[in-house]
Design an enzyme around this catalytic site. Sequence first.
Site, PDB file in Angstrom:
ATOM      1  N   HIS A  24     -24.018   5.695   5.965  1.00 27.25           N
ATOM      2  CA  HIS A  24     -23.882   4.263   6.243  1.00 27.25           C
ATOM      3  C   HIS A  24     -22.406   3.893   6.395  1.00 27.25           C
ATOM      4  O   HIS A  24     -22.020   3.209   7.364  1.00 27.25           O
ATOM      5  CB  HIS A  24     -24.516   3.458   5.109  1.00 27.25           C
ATOM      6  CG  HIS A  24     -24.396   1.978   5.272  1.00 27.25           C
ATOM      7  ND1 HIS A  24     -25.430   1.209   5.775  1.00 27.25           N
ATOM      8  CD2 HIS A  24     -23.374   1.109   5.011  1.00 27.25           C
ATOM      9  CE1 HIS A  24     -25.040  -0.056   5.815  1.00 27.25           C
ATOM     10  NE2 HIS A  24     -23.799  -0.133   5.354  1.00 27.25           N
ATOM     11  N   GLU A  25     -21.593   4.361   5.470  1.00 30.99           N
ATOM     12  CA  GLU A  25     -20.172   4.024   5.524  1.00 30.99           C
ATOM     13  C   GLU A  25     -19.462   4.728   6.678  1.00 30.99           C
ATOM     14  O   GLU A  25     -18.512   4.188   7.249  1.00 30.99           O
ATOM     15  CB  GLU A  25     -19.495   4.358   4.191  1.00 30.99           C
ATOM     16  CG  GLU A  25     -20.048   3.588   2.996  1.00 30.99           C
ATOM     17  CD  GLU A  25     -20.061   2.084   3.219  1.00 30.99           C
ATOM     18  OE1 GLU A  25     -19.167   1.560   3.919  1.00 30.99           O
ATOM     19  OE2 GLU A  25     -20.975   1.418   2.696  1.00 30.99           O
ATOM     20  N   HIS A  28     -19.633   2.643   9.643  1.00 32.60           N
ATOM     21  CA  HIS A  28     -18.580   1.616   9.711  1.00 32.60           C
ATOM     22  C   HIS A  28     -17.228   2.249  10.039  1.00 32.60           C
ATOM     23  O   HIS A  28     -16.443   1.710  10.817  1.00 32.60           O
ATOM     24  CB  HIS A  28     -18.460   0.881   8.369  1.00 32.60           C
ATOM     25  CG  HIS A  28     -19.640   0.042   8.015  1.00 32.60           C
ATOM     26  ND1 HIS A  28     -20.227  -0.851   8.891  1.00 32.60           N
ATOM     27  CD2 HIS A  28     -20.341  -0.074   6.842  1.00 32.60           C
ATOM     28  CE1 HIS A  28     -21.232  -1.460   8.286  1.00 32.60           C
ATOM     29  NE2 HIS A  28     -21.325  -0.999   7.054  1.00 32.60           N
TER      30      HIS A  28
END
Length: 423
Positions: A24-25, A28
């Site tokens: 998920h990170e 980003h």
Amino acid sequence: MEMIAFVIGVVVLVVGLAVSIALHEIGHLVPAKKFGVRVGQYMVGFGPTLFSRRRGETEYGIKAIPLGGYISMAGMYPPSKAEGRAGGGFFATMVQDARVANDESLEGVDESRVFYRLPVWKRIVIMLGGPFMNLLFAIVLMMIVLSGIGVQTVTTTVGAVSDCVATTSASACTADDPLAPAAAAGMEAGDEIVSIDGQEVADFAEAAAIIQDAAGQSLRVVVDRDGEQVALAVTPAEVTRTLSDGTEVQVGVIGITGATEFVREPLWAAPVAAAENVVAVAEIVVQMPVKVYETAASLVTGEDRDPNGPLSIVGAGAIAGEVAAADAPIVNRIAVMLSLLASLNIALFVFNLVPLLPLDGGHVVVALWDGIRRKWAKLIGRPEPGPIDATKLVPVTFVVVIAIVVMGGVLILADLINPVSLF
């Protein structure tokens, strides 16, 4: 041994959750760096740092509690105006503290490398990168399960032929029960049913439906036996069966069970399953306050919880442990564990799209509103407005965080006291 397997299942889920958060990170991080934003930290987990290493301008690390993660980007919000502390009180202090922390992230950073200066579409790409990484991971996991391992399906292959047919719902035959029609006709385990009375059958359910509707009627059943088609005359026996609602019905049976095999689905089955799962999870998220209230009520009443309702990480871990300790073939347990991790990633995808700060969906809304303001000003001939000071929304963020903590606490308590069990 079961306890060891249970612990292994919990550990696998925790590791899977950490991997999901890390991805998920990364969702980003990659576009942020691609667009030139200065990223100071990439962290998986919260709390004390267990390990970290700096590469270039970014510190990469793992923290002790794998229940979240973050990347710290320079200038998530515009710098605060030199107007002093506005008002007083708890929320005003929170806003001021957020502005101070944001201003510190801007120190010594080229203004072209701050988040708030990016075009709207780039900010949206960065914020949606995390949730969509979870969606992509879920689809990959589902592909492994559906197209790699396959779906456990009762096929048209005969798994076993009974010696007799019970005339009632009793599980065991008695001396008065007649010889099973399939056995009398010479059907054997391993036969693959090709057609019944000229109607080709694709699965065991189709064959069973025809047989149940033909009690007392002679059926021509064609089976494939070692590559050779054999025609058998089978007359289903009429038996009484009791449905789940207590209703008794007369059905035809011949005394066979279908063989269970893993049937691989096409690759596109995974995206379809993911889309269906997204809709189901979205419905739960929309009804989350009601669902959590019902879960809290079950703690008082002792009623069974909705198996399709929300779970905490504690509940998910318990289910993972149950799956790992189950008396089932290892491939079945692996398939269920991967499906559980896929569902977890779907939940992360949907939850992070909720349009409230501090969730990713909240940052998308801020970016969209900023873009709308700029377009409207240009349309009516007014000067371009400055960037939105989202630190003013810190009180809303605080309320959302408190709500998430409270709902999470209720679910954890319910998962400890009144857990949902697969078995």
